[in-house]
Design an enzyme around this catalytic site. Sequence first.
Site, mmCIF file in Angstrom:
data_model
loop_
_atom_site.group_PDB
_atom_site.id
_atom_site.type_symbol
_atom_site.label_atom_id
_atom_site.label_comp_id
_atom_site.label_asym_id
_atom_site.label_seq_id
_atom_site.Cartn_x
_atom_site.Cartn_y
_atom_site.Cartn_z
ATOM 1 N N TRP A 268 31.960 26.989 42.016
ATOM 2 C CA TRP A 268 31.272 28.187 41.495
ATOM 3 C C TRP A 268 29.770 27.904 41.486
ATOM 4 O O TRP A 268 29.334 26.868 41.008
ATOM 5 C CB TRP A 268 31.722 28.528 40.065
ATOM 6 C CG TRP A 268 30.820 29.576 39.469
ATOM 7 C CD1 TRP A 268 30.769 30.890 39.819
ATOM 8 C CD2 TRP A 268 29.791 29.374 38.490
ATOM 9 N NE1 TRP A 268 29.773 31.527 39.104
ATOM 10 C CE2 TRP A 268 29.158 30.617 38.284
ATOM 11 C CE3 TRP A 268 29.346 28.268 37.766
ATOM 12 C CZ2 TRP A 268 28.109 30.793 37.384
ATOM 13 C CZ3 TRP A 268 28.291 28.435 36.872
ATOM 14 C CH2 TRP A 268 27.688 29.693 36.684
ATOM 15 N N GLU B 242 35.171 30.516 43.362
ATOM 16 C CA GLU B 242 35.179 31.458 42.231
ATOM 17 C C GLU B 242 34.026 32.453 42.373
ATOM 18 O O GLU B 242 32.869 32.070 42.497
ATOM 19 C CB GLU B 242 35.023 30.655 40.922
ATOM 20 C CG GLU B 242 34.964 31.524 39.665
ATOM 21 C CD GLU B 242 34.795 30.693 38.388
ATOM 22 O OE1 GLU B 242 34.447 29.492 38.490
ATOM 23 O OE2 GLU B 242 35.002 31.253 37.298
ATOM 24 N N LYS C 200 31.732 35.946 41.114
ATOM 25 C CA LYS C 200 31.192 36.441 39.850
ATOM 26 C C LYS C 200 30.418 37.729 40.102
ATOM 27 O O LYS C 200 29.850 37.915 41.179
ATOM 28 C CB LYS C 200 30.280 35.380 39.238
ATOM 29 C CG LYS C 200 29.858 35.706 37.816
ATOM 30 C CD LYS C 200 29.427 34.480 37.044
ATOM 31 C CE LYS C 200 29.015 34.895 35.648
ATOM 32 N NZ LYS C 200 28.716 33.789 34.778
ATOM 33 N N ASP D 130 38.210 34.732 37.853
ATOM 34 C CA ASP D 130 37.950 34.510 36.419
ATOM 35 C C ASP D 130 37.896 35.886 35.791
ATOM 36 O O ASP D 130 37.122 36.757 36.237
ATOM 37 C CB ASP D 130 36.606 33.756 36.293
ATOM 38 C CG ASP D 130 36.163 33.516 34.858
ATOM 39 O OD1 ASP D 130 36.265 34.448 34.034
ATOM 40 O OD2 ASP D 130 35.663 32.419 34.563
ATOM 41 N N HIS E 79 34.675 37.838 35.155
ATOM 42 C CA HIS E 79 33.726 37.985 36.257
ATOM 43 C C HIS E 79 33.796 39.310 37.004
ATOM 44 O O HIS E 79 33.498 39.381 38.203
ATOM 45 C CB HIS E 79 33.919 36.825 37.252
ATOM 46 C CG HIS E 79 33.442 35.514 36.707
ATOM 47 N ND1 HIS E 79 33.319 34.387 37.472
ATOM 48 C CD2 HIS E 79 33.029 35.178 35.461
ATOM 49 C CE1 HIS E 79 32.868 33.390 36.721
ATOM 50 N NE2 HIS E 79 32.698 33.851 35.502
ATOM 51 N N HIS F 122 40.891 31.546 36.316
ATOM 52 C CA HIS F 122 40.308 31.095 35.067
ATOM 53 C C HIS F 122 40.620 32.177 34.068
ATOM 54 O O HIS F 122 40.215 33.333 34.259
ATOM 55 C CB HIS F 122 38.772 30.989 35.167
ATOM 56 C CG HIS F 122 38.304 29.675 35.676
ATOM 57 N ND1 HIS F 122 36.973 29.379 35.845
ATOM 58 C CD2 HIS F 122 38.992 28.547 36.029
ATOM 59 C CE1 HIS F 122 36.860 28.129 36.290
ATOM 60 N NE2 HIS F 122 38.067 27.614 36.415
ATOM 61 N N ASP G 22 30.456 38.477 30.267
ATOM 62 C CA ASP G 22 31.182 37.231 30.513
ATOM 63 C C ASP G 22 30.899 36.250 29.377
ATOM 64 O O ASP G 22 30.310 35.190 29.578
ATOM 65 C CB ASP G 22 30.718 36.666 31.868
ATOM 66 C CG ASP G 22 31.433 35.384 32.237
ATOM 67 O OD1 ASP G 22 32.617 35.260 31.912
ATOM 68 O OD2 ASP G 22 30.794 34.518 32.859
ATOM 69 N N ASP H 189 32.846 34.469 27.488
ATOM 70 C CA ASP H 189 33.689 33.277 27.375
ATOM 71 C C ASP H 189 34.142 32.987 25.953
ATOM 72 O O ASP H 189 34.025 31.867 25.458
ATOM 73 C CB ASP H 189 32.990 32.057 28.003
ATOM 74 C CG ASP H 189 32.964 32.154 29.519
ATOM 75 O OD1 ASP H 189 34.047 32.187 30.125
ATOM 76 O OD2 ASP H 189 31.863 32.241 30.093
ATOM 77 N N ASP I 130 38.904 28.890 30.684
ATOM 78 C CA ASP I 130 37.453 28.740 30.819
ATOM 79 C C ASP I 130 36.762 29.525 29.715
ATOM 80 O O ASP I 130 36.494 30.711 29.872
ATOM 81 C CB ASP I 130 37.012 29.247 32.206
ATOM 82 C CG ASP I 130 35.511 29.070 32.411
ATOM 83 O OD1 ASP I 130 34.889 28.318 31.635
ATOM 84 O OD2 ASP I 130 34.963 29.685 33.354
HETATM 85 C C1 LIG Z 1 31.777 25.884 33.430
HETATM 86 C C2 LIG Z 1 32.532 26.704 34.442
HETATM 87 O O1 LIG Z 1 32.587 26.132 35.658
HETATM 88 C C3 LIG Z 1 31.953 28.072 34.548
HETATM 89 O O2 LIG Z 1 32.284 28.702 33.336
HETATM 90 C C4 LIG Z 1 32.455 28.938 35.686
HETATM 91 O O3 LIG Z 1 33.791 28.725 35.959
HETATM 92 C C5 LIG Z 1 32.198 30.323 35.281
HETATM 93 O O4 LIG Z 1 33.108 31.010 34.946
HETATM 94 C C6 LIG Z 1 30.806 30.828 35.228
HETATM 95 O O5 LIG Z 1 30.716 32.049 34.640
HETATM 96 MN MN LIG Z 2 35.162 30.496 35.357
#
Ligand SMILES: C[C@H](O)[C@H](O)[C@@H](O)C(=O)CO
Ligand SMILES: [Mn+2]
Length: 417
Positions: free
Chosen positions: A183, A224, A226, A257, A260, A284, A292, A294, A324
């Site tokens: 990513w 990955e 985004k 993810d 994303h 993810h 995003d 997280d 993630d």
């Molecule tokens: C730390 C990860 O690699 C990162 O979160 C990535 O996977 C991602 O989702 C970035 O938005």
């Molecule tokens: Mn991710």
Amino acid sequence: MTTEQRYESAREIYKNIGVDTDRAVETLKNIHISMHCWQGDDVQGFDHEGPLSGGIQTTGNYPGKAATPQELMDDIDKALSLIPGKHKLNLHANYAVFEDGEFVDRDALEPKHFRKWVEFAKERGMGLDFNPTFFSHEKAESFTLSSPDEEIRQFWIRHGQACIRISQYFAEELGQPCVMNIWIPDGYKDVPADRLSPRARFKDSLDQILSIDYDRSKVYVCLESKVFGIGMESYTVGSSEFCINYAANNGILSLMDNGHYHPTEVVSDKIPAMLLFNEKLALHVTRPVRWDSDHVVLFDDETKEIAKEIVRNDALDRVFLGLDFFDASINRISAWVVGMRNMQKAFLFALLQPNDKLKELQNNGEFTELMMLQEELKLYPFGDVWNYFCGQCSVPEKEDWFKEVQQYENEVLSKRA
Ligand SMILES: C[C@H](O)[C@H](O)[C@@H](O)C(=O)CO
Ligand SMILES: [Mn+2]
């Protein structure tokens, strides 16, 4: 009533709708989730002092975060002791453990810099997954694999190649494939004048990374995508279309993810579409709140839908699933345990659905009954099966695990500098 008595009662109730709870429990025992190391220290790692970059953010300042490899390993152990089943550990390259005063930059990383992690995983019978780290570095201030600066681009290409070698080392040492996810955060804050060239450079960089000799049965490289990052709101080089097309054309895997995409898009709906065209797929799982962000994975609707799409499409052995998220506002071990257990609950919930019956109702156009049954199923004695599963895996049931986290916080985390 004991957990076993409750389970017996639940087994009968589920049996009446054609669901075999024993089978569900056995299947769940064999679902291995890749637990991300970076929840333990707010994505800091051990190879730099600087702030987290790349358009991602941890917010919060809960005390006790791991600051050394040993602390992180101890915290991972604590979390794993409260999570049922056997799982994999997902590492980032910035978690290299340098020994005897040695330091190398990311383009010169070697397997020996991850020897400690391999020992850790071996002792616990776990596999390792891996990620090159294209952020939080002085050479990642603007662009990495799509950089117009050839020196910088080559630095990151060498990093990607180094990570493939390290991934193969993991797979060979641990006897299980390593999923290596690429990513990059590259993008523009404002309207670009040229959207093509950065993607062409990214494409060429990936070609160069993948040109090294490696065993594709041992290392599953993923890409990955985004939609945007902080400071990269207008244009992301590694967009969904770019990543899906690159992966499909180059024999690597797409990684989706669920933080994303645009807020009304759902990854659960994308999974079956991807499964029709790809033998394997990577995910993810996170929880985006408005962006995003997280947040820790909850037992919420989208997590349940993701698990359902994997289970009812018979794709448990085709989907590599990792978590993630990185929440610094709460106890980090609790964050791991809640997220992992919720992902497992979502799988169990999916395994306890009468999936053939539900499909039949859909195919027959019996939508009234379909809605009614899907809603009633939500109140089936799912919790009794979950608690039984926890007991079978020798981890605490219900919320009983939390006192162990509190004790660890009092005895260990609160004493950290
Ligand atoms: C730390 C990860 O690699 C990162 O979160 C990535 O996977 C991602 O989702 C970035 O938005
Ligand atoms: Mn991710």
